[in-house]
Design an enzyme around this catalytic site. Sequence first.
Site, PDB file in Angstrom:
ATOM      1  N   ASP A  65       0.834  -1.195   0.000  1.00 54.39           N
ATOM      2  CA  ASP A  65       0.000   0.000   0.000  1.00 54.39           C
ATOM      3  C   ASP A  65       0.875   1.254   0.000  1.00 54.39           C
ATOM      4  O   ASP A  65       1.856   1.328   0.735  1.00 54.39           O
ATOM      5  CB  ASP A  65      -0.862  -0.035   1.276  1.00 54.39           C
ATOM      6  CG  ASP A  65      -1.891   1.068   1.319  1.00 54.39           C
ATOM      7  OD1 ASP A  65      -2.817   1.030   0.496  1.00 54.39           O
ATOM      8  OD2 ASP A  65      -1.781   1.965   2.172  1.00 54.39           O
ATOM      9  N   GLU A  98       1.686  -0.615  -5.026  1.00 61.07           N
ATOM     10  CA  GLU A  98       0.682   0.399  -5.319  1.00 61.07           C
ATOM     11  C   GLU A  98       1.383   1.752  -5.262  1.00 61.07           C
ATOM     12  O   GLU A  98       1.700   2.260  -4.197  1.00 61.07           O
ATOM     13  CB  GLU A  98      -0.454   0.386  -4.289  1.00 61.07           C
ATOM     14  CG  GLU A  98      -1.589   1.311  -4.705  1.00 61.07           C
ATOM     15  CD  GLU A  98      -2.138   2.215  -3.611  1.00 61.07           C
ATOM     16  OE1 GLU A  98      -3.234   2.766  -3.813  1.00 61.07           O
ATOM     17  OE2 GLU A  98      -1.489   2.407  -2.567  1.00 61.07           O
TER      18      GLU A  98
HETATM   19  C1  GLC Z   1      -4.129   3.043  -0.677  1.00 62.89           C
HETATM   20  C2  GLC Z   1      -5.394   2.242  -0.560  1.00 62.89           C
HETATM   21  C3  GLC Z   1      -6.502   3.154  -0.175  1.00 62.89           C
HETATM   22  C4  GLC Z   1      -6.171   3.794   1.149  1.00 62.89           C
HETATM   23  C5  GLC Z   1      -4.828   4.491   1.098  1.00 62.89           C
HETATM   24  C6  GLC Z   1      -4.323   4.824   2.463  1.00 62.89           C
HETATM   25  O1  GLC Z   1      -4.164   3.953  -1.691  1.00 62.89           O
HETATM   26  O2  GLC Z   1      -5.640   1.571  -1.754  1.00 62.89           O
HETATM   27  O3  GLC Z   1      -7.719   2.489  -0.095  1.00 62.89           O
HETATM   28  O4  GLC Z   1      -7.160   4.727   1.481  1.00 62.89           O
HETATM   29  O5  GLC Z   1      -3.848   3.668   0.534  1.00 62.89           O
HETATM   30  O6  GLC Z   1      -3.907   3.660   3.124  1.00 62.89           O
END
Ligand code: GLC
Length: 552
Positions: free
Chosen positions: A213, A267
């Site tokens: 994440d 991500e």
């Molecule tokens: C990432 C997740 C999202 C979350 C953010 C903070 O982007 O996919 O859902 O709100 O991180 O953890």
Amino acid sequence: MVTDRSGLLRVMANDWWRGAVIYQIYIRSFGDGNGDGLGDIAGIRARLPYLARLGVDAIWVTPWYPSPMVDGGYDVADYRDIDPALGSLPEADGLIADAHRHGIRVLLDIVPNHTSSAHQWFQAALAAAPGAAARDRYLFRDGCGTGGELPPNNWRSAFGGPAWTRVPDGQWYLHLFAAGQPDLNWAEPAVRADFEQTLRFWFDRGIDGFRIDVANRMVKDPALPDLADPAGPGEHPYQDRDGLHEIYRDWRRVADSYDPPRVFVAEAWLDDQDRLARYVRPDELHTAFNFDFLTVPWNAAQARDSIDGTLAALGPVGAPATWVLSNHDVVRHLSRFGRPPLAQRRGVRFIYLNAIADFPLDIDLGTKRARAAALLLLALPGSAYVYQGEELGLWEVEDLPDDVLRDPTWEQSGHTDRGRDGCRVPLPWSGDGPPFGFGPAGSRPWLPQPPAWKALTAARQQDDPGSMLSLYRAALTLRREVAALGDGPLSWLPGTADGVLAFSRGTGFACAVNYSAGPWPLPAGAEVLLASGPLPDGRLPPDTAVWLSLRS
Ligand code: GLC
């Protein structure tokens, strides 16, 4: 009865991830085993036969750790346990074993940029005085202004408002997301060591990898300067800083110490594809989500540009591409593609409902295009992600009442941005009305399901050859049969009309997608393997895709 396919997993090559189809499970909304309205581990276990029949290679389960659920579990209070509302460690072990028996690998979600404010580290930091070592795991600073009454800098939270919150003793702490998600200080060796232990904790339990994440924000400029644009590559004070890469080299060593090696997907919402490619160099992470492709509108030239840009950026580092159309942070693609071009802007960022809601939606058109997009997604080289419910043709739920909204964006934007709940509505599995088999009869899903989803339940679609579910199943079956699909090269077919994308994979397989307003004649001698819609007179109509065998 479960056919034991775990032996198959063992003999499959260690580079399974290069061409895998990975199904994203947003755990709170997938299946509710205990009837409390919230999806849970039991709900996933009960539906593994569905996923095996769908034909996916792996699942990615969004955070299931103990959490106050300020941000849907992305606020983690303990990285090595399970939230009691979602299950228990023995149940998690059971899920991993069951999934492997079905031939499905399991990826978890790790959240290293921030913890929950309920995490014991943050609680200890709050209890300590300014300057105490217990605060070093986070980013506490004195404020600006004569009395320190102003935030230390001008950074904004991704959900709206300042990225700083003041604590009673007058100091401020940084949170790039919600106030309940304090950012960790990755300059602190104890933080690094602890995350490596978390990786091992789950790898030892048999998981196959992690989705990371916010993989591009953990390292900050230690001076925490004001954000001023433009920042050159690597110069942004909290995004994509070069120091991240040494963390990922360490993580890769941990993953590689396992047999079979474990894998990572990053991500990282970055505009610059070449910068993104640095995360997937051979000694770093394995793959990264391709968010440029996710935001491409329904447009042939832009789709081709994104595909070419992706492959060109990744070529030099040797990493496979990933392809993704939807996830739990963006408006479902059916509802984007069913809107006029102006509503669909390319740009690497969460796509909130607010950005598109004023444009009229044509659900039939969106569905037609989503069917075509599925065949594109699954024919492109590399691995692909399917977000739960896209295989059912779910649309974004745009009319959730204000009082059910849970995304922190709603509050933090001062009720101007409705946030991401519309793509997180619990799945419809069966039956004629809510809870549509999501939980036991009489249970109440945590977000209300539209009555019209009666037509989209998995049960209703499973025997209908014209359904979205049947299309995904057929495509995933073929993907396993056609050796050229998954990882490997792509060649654009010459002489294609404007507005039509057509490419071959290997010598015998081609995919064509018609984004134009007129029909496109299929190549002579091609045999149709699968089409997203009818092909009158051997021609590919607008908003339709086809898979072809080129062997005559
Ligand atoms: C990432 C997740 C999202 C979350 C953010 C903070 O982007 O996919 O859902 O709100 O991180 O953890």
